[in-house]
Design a protein around this motif. Structure first.
Motif, short mmCIF file in Angstrom:
data_model
loop_
_atom_site.label_atom_id
_atom_site.label_comp_id
_atom_site.label_asym_id
_atom_site.label_seq_id
_atom_site.Cartn_x
_atom_site.Cartn_y
_atom_site.Cartn_z
N ARG A 287 85.59 -5.95 12.36
CA ARG A 287 85.03 -4.38 13.13
C ARG A 287 85.17 -3.19 12.90
N ARG A 290 84.74 -2.57 8.74
CA ARG A 290 83.32 -1.91 8.57
C ARG A 290 82.72 -0.85 9.23
N ARG A 291 83.30 -0.28 10.26
CA ARG A 291 83.05 1.15 10.58
C ARG A 291 83.67 2.36 9.32
N ARG A 292 85.06 1.52 8.77
CA ARG A 292 85.50 2.30 7.51
C ARG A 292 84.43 2.77 6.29
#
Length: 304
Positions: A287, A290-292
């Motif tokens: 997660r 993905r946020r990066r």
């Protein structure tokens, strides 16, 4: 039906290692039970307690003893060749459960039996298709259902049972080292576990045992929680191998250690299975990864 390729190769390899280890143990013990003139002493040591609690009678104990020997030999051979793995493992798990129904405080030998029981239950649930007759016969005739690979979620229960069993052995050993280190020192002296030559003869054995006990407990807790499972299991496998190499003489306890080394190597290759911190940390890392990536669309939505 779940196809074999639906289950990761590492799980197949792990169950293969456990199957071979358990097969060797049961073939060894069963053959040992049926080999005179040692049958009578082993009869007293392994089934005497069962007679005391009423599971067998003195008049039938020898017949039961012979029957168990034949079952162990047959079950061990079936596991080694990988034929009818699940029913064979379930039968042998039942025998181990009976062995553990005895009075008195548990010892290391019984804790190892409990770990082997968990391994047998894991095989009874997941089977073992790699390099086995079950894998060859999985799509053929009347044995198709019995030999077919299990669903993925059942296969992932196997490593969980293996973690519980192996961690119990290391936890019991570690607590024993911390609570009674003098007894461990005496055993090491009798077996000449530490060589007499320098620099080994300069080691403070009592301190070594204490630190080893702490390491055993920490490793057991990590394995039980499923944290750093693969490296912890790899270290356990190496430790068991070193222990066996120092003891030298092949005994029943060492054969069980060989099976436990197979369990540890299985976990080092296949991972923790379900209910493990490793899985949660992996999901959290995914997660965060993905946020990066701000330019990547979220699943289920179209890019703006």
């Amino acid at each position: 039906m779940v196809r074999r390729q639906d289950i990761p190769f590492w799980l197949h390899l792990g169950s293969f290692l456990v199957r071979i280890g358990l097969g060797i143990v049961f073939f060894w013990t069963g053959n040992d039970l049926l080999t005179p003139p040692l049958a009578i002493p082993k009869l007293e040591s392994r089934l005497g307690d069962l007679a005391e609690i009423g599971l067998v009678t003195p008049s039938t104990i020898q017949q039961v003893f012979q029957l168990i020997g034949h079952i162990e030999v047959a079950g061990g051979l079936l596991l080694i060749i990988g034929l009818l793995t699940r029913p064979a493992a379930a039968t042998l798990a039942g025998l181990l459960a009976v062995y553990l129904l005895r009075t008195g405080e548990p010892n290391l030998f019984e804790v190892k039996d409990a770990a082997l029981l968990s391994a047998a239950l894991a095989l009874a649930l997941s089977g073992s298709a790699l390099l086995s007759l079950d894998g060859f016969l999985a799509g053929r005739g009347s044995v198709r259902r019995m030999a077919a690979p299990p669903p993925r979620w059942i296969a992932l229960l196997g490593p969980l049972l293996l973690r519980f069993g192996l961690s119990s052995v290391f936890l019991w050993s570690g607590v024993h080292m911390l609570t009674d280190p003098q007894a461990i020192v005496r055993e090491m002296a009798q077996t000449r576990f530490i060589p007499d030559q320098p620099p080994f003869n300069q080691i403070d054995v009592l301190t070594l045992v204490s630190w080893s006990g702490i390491a055993h407990v920490v490793a057991a807790v990590l394995l039980l929680l499923g944290f750093l499972t693969k490296p912890v299991a790899a270290v356990m496998c190496i430790f068991i191998g070193l222990l066996m190499s120092r003891l030298g003489v092949l005994t029943l306890s060492m054969v069980k250690d060989l099976a436990l080394a197979g369990v540890a190597l299985s976990l080092a290759t296949s991972g923790p299975g379900v209910l493990a911190l490793d899985n949660g940390l992996r999901l959290l890392a995914d997660r965060l990864r993905r946020r990066r990536r701000p330019g990547r669309p979220v699943e289920g939505t179209a890019p703006g």
